[in-house]
Scaffold this motif. Structure first.
Motif, short mmCIF file in Angstrom:
data_model
loop_
_atom_site.label_atom_id
_atom_site.label_comp_id
_atom_site.label_asym_id
_atom_site.label_seq_id
_atom_site.Cartn_x
_atom_site.Cartn_y
_atom_site.Cartn_z
N LEU A 171 6.81 -10.11 -7.28
CA LEU A 171 6.68 -9.31 -8.51
C LEU A 171 5.36 -9.62 -9.21
CD1 LEU A 171 10.32 -9.66 -9.94
CD2 LEU A 171 9.27 -7.57 -9.05
N GLU A 172 5.01 -10.90 -9.19
CA GLU A 172 3.75 -11.32 -9.82
C GLU A 172 2.53 -10.76 -9.10
OE1 GLU A 172 4.09 -15.53 -9.90
OE2 GLU A 172 5.60 -15.56 -11.51
N LYS A 173 2.70 -10.47 -7.81
CA LYS A 173 1.60 -9.86 -7.04
C LYS A 173 1.53 -8.36 -7.26
CE LYS A 173 1.41 -13.27 -3.30
NZ LYS A 173 1.64 -13.51 -1.85
N GLY A 174 2.48 -7.83 -8.00
CA GLY A 174 2.43 -6.40 -8.34
C GLY A 174 3.30 -5.50 -7.49
N PHE A 175 4.06 -6.07 -6.60
CA PHE A 175 4.95 -5.25 -5.77
C PHE A 175 6.10 -4.71 -6.61
CE2 PHE A 175 3.12 -8.02 -2.40
CZ PHE A 175 2.68 -7.03 -1.53
N LYS A 176 6.46 -3.45 -6.36
CA LYS A 176 7.62 -2.86 -7.03
C LYS A 176 8.16 -1.69 -6.20
CE LYS A 176 4.54 -0.20 -10.06
NZ LYS A 176 4.17 0.08 -11.46
#
Length: 407
Positions: free
Chosen positions: A379-384
């Motif tokens: 999530l912190e890497k921007g995956f969603k």
């Protein structure tokens, strides 16, 4: 008015077993007299009352006669004139047709105590053949008391065979059948239940898919017992020996149904029997309206039990697919029950009952590794959205590859 303890409570006391449920019969009373003493009526088909203080059920002595098909096809008559002997004669087995008063004086007009001592399950009267549910009940009692050496009397087995051939078993509702089947599977010797049903021809009517397994050979190298039906009984026996829950026992009974579809010219191999069996498992599940958790586990075990046996050989990607199929992240218990069913399958083979099953710990470890992959870093890497799902899958695969290398 006379009150007697009847049925199972008397039987189990004489056997020296714990008495759990107590049935009471009231002789010589009317509904009005019961109400006057504070009993509360609850019976829909015949007069049953709740004791004003204990809440226990008390039934007026009654007779019954056949008036239609199936378990519910009876007309009941209750009156003060009905004797205790008349009430007892309508019961299924002699060992269930005894009564005692509050001084433990035994009334045993149909020689139930003699049959208890002889370890025989014997019908009380020819009226036994009027109720198809009794086929299942007798098979269940055979499973319950097999450890004590009880067997079904030949003449009772003959009546059960007549019932099986009469078409009456088809009149049983799914709910009544499942109640007996599920109780029988939870007995100490559930395989005896299936064997007795087979002996009287009822298995062919109720579960032809299971009956079809008998006489079907398997490769001796994997199955010293050879016969697929015998193997199924052995797996069921192991599931009881290891105190498995109903879900696992139901899955054990149905796990190999696909082998009954293998053409004879392909025997003793059963290629893709896991996939072929799924449609049969669905049919049996629906026929008895099995609870959802039983249905789901039976289908998953049917489809993936050979994956369980080959767990140590599976590629990491196949292992991940297996874990995903069981949703081990949200439903860990279901995967644990799958592992149990696989182990029972491995042990349900002649001479291999005590074999170790290292696949169990290996599969548990794999599930733990997959569940241990953290979502937060992704999530912190921007995956969603879907991308998060794919990233999570990649990380789990990577973790499983490392697990496999270190195992």
């Amino acid at each position: 008015m006379q009150i007697f303890k009847v049925g199972g409570a008397v039987r189990d006391r004489l056997l020296g077993k714990p008495v759990t449920d107590i049935d009471w019969v009231v002789v010589g009373a009317t509904t009005e007299e019961m109400l006057a003493q504070g009993y509360r009526p609850v019976g829909a088909d015949f007069p049953v009352f709740l004791h004003p203080k204990s809440g226990a059920e008390y039934a007026l002595a009654r007779t019954e006669r056949k008036s239609g098909r199936g378990y519910g096809g009876f007309t009941f008559h209750a009156s003060p004139e009905v004797t205790l002997e008349e009430d007892l004669i309508r019961r299924d087995l002699t060992i269930n047709a005894m009564a005692e008063d509050d001084q433990q004086n035994l009334t045993d007009p149909y020689h139930g105590q003699r049959d208890l001592e002889a370890r025989v399950l014997r019908h009380v009267s020819p009226a036994f053949a009027e109720d198809p549910l009794r086929v299942l009940r007798v098979a269940r009692f055979a499973a319950r008391y097999a450890d004590l050496g009880f067997t079904v009397a030949p003449e009772t087995l003959d009546l059960m065979r007549q019932l099986s051939e009469s078409g009456e078993l088809e009149a049983l509702t799914a709910e009544r059948s499942w109640k007996e089947i599920s109780r029988a599977l939870m007995e100490d010797q559930p395989q005896v239940f299936i064997q007795v049903l087979r002996d009287c021809g009822a298995l062919k009517v109720l579960m032809p898919e299971v009956d079809a397994l008998f006489g079907v050979p398997q490769p001796e190298i994997h199955h010293p017992e050879i016969d697929s039906g015998i193997h199924t009984l052995s797996v069921l026996e192991q599931s009881a020996r290891h105190k498995q829950p109903l879900t696992v026992r139901w899955a054990c009974l149905l796990h190999d149904l696909g082998k009954g579809l293998t053409p004879e010219d392909e025997w003793p191999r059963h290629i893709a029997h896991e996939h072929k069996g799924l449609k049969l498992i669905k049919v049996v599940n629906e026929r008895f309206k099995a609870p959802k958790d039983c249905q789901e586990l039976a289908l998953l075990v049917g489809q993936y039990h050979t994956h369980g046996h080959r767990a140590l050989e599976l590629k990491a990607s196949t292992l991940l697919e297996l874990l995903q199929s069981f949703d081990v992240y949200r439903r860990p218990q279901r995967f644990e029950e799958f592992i149990a069913a696989c182990e029972m399958d491995a042990r349900g083979r002649k001479g291999l009952e005590e074999r170790s099953y290292p696949q169990a710990d290996y599969l548990r470890g794999a599930a733990s590794v997959a569940r241990g992959v953290a979502v937060q870093p992704l999530l912190e890497k921007g995956f969603k959205g879907p991308e998060l799902g794919e990233a999570l899958k990649r990380e789990r695969l990577k973790a499983l590859k490392a697990y496999k290398e270190n195992a």
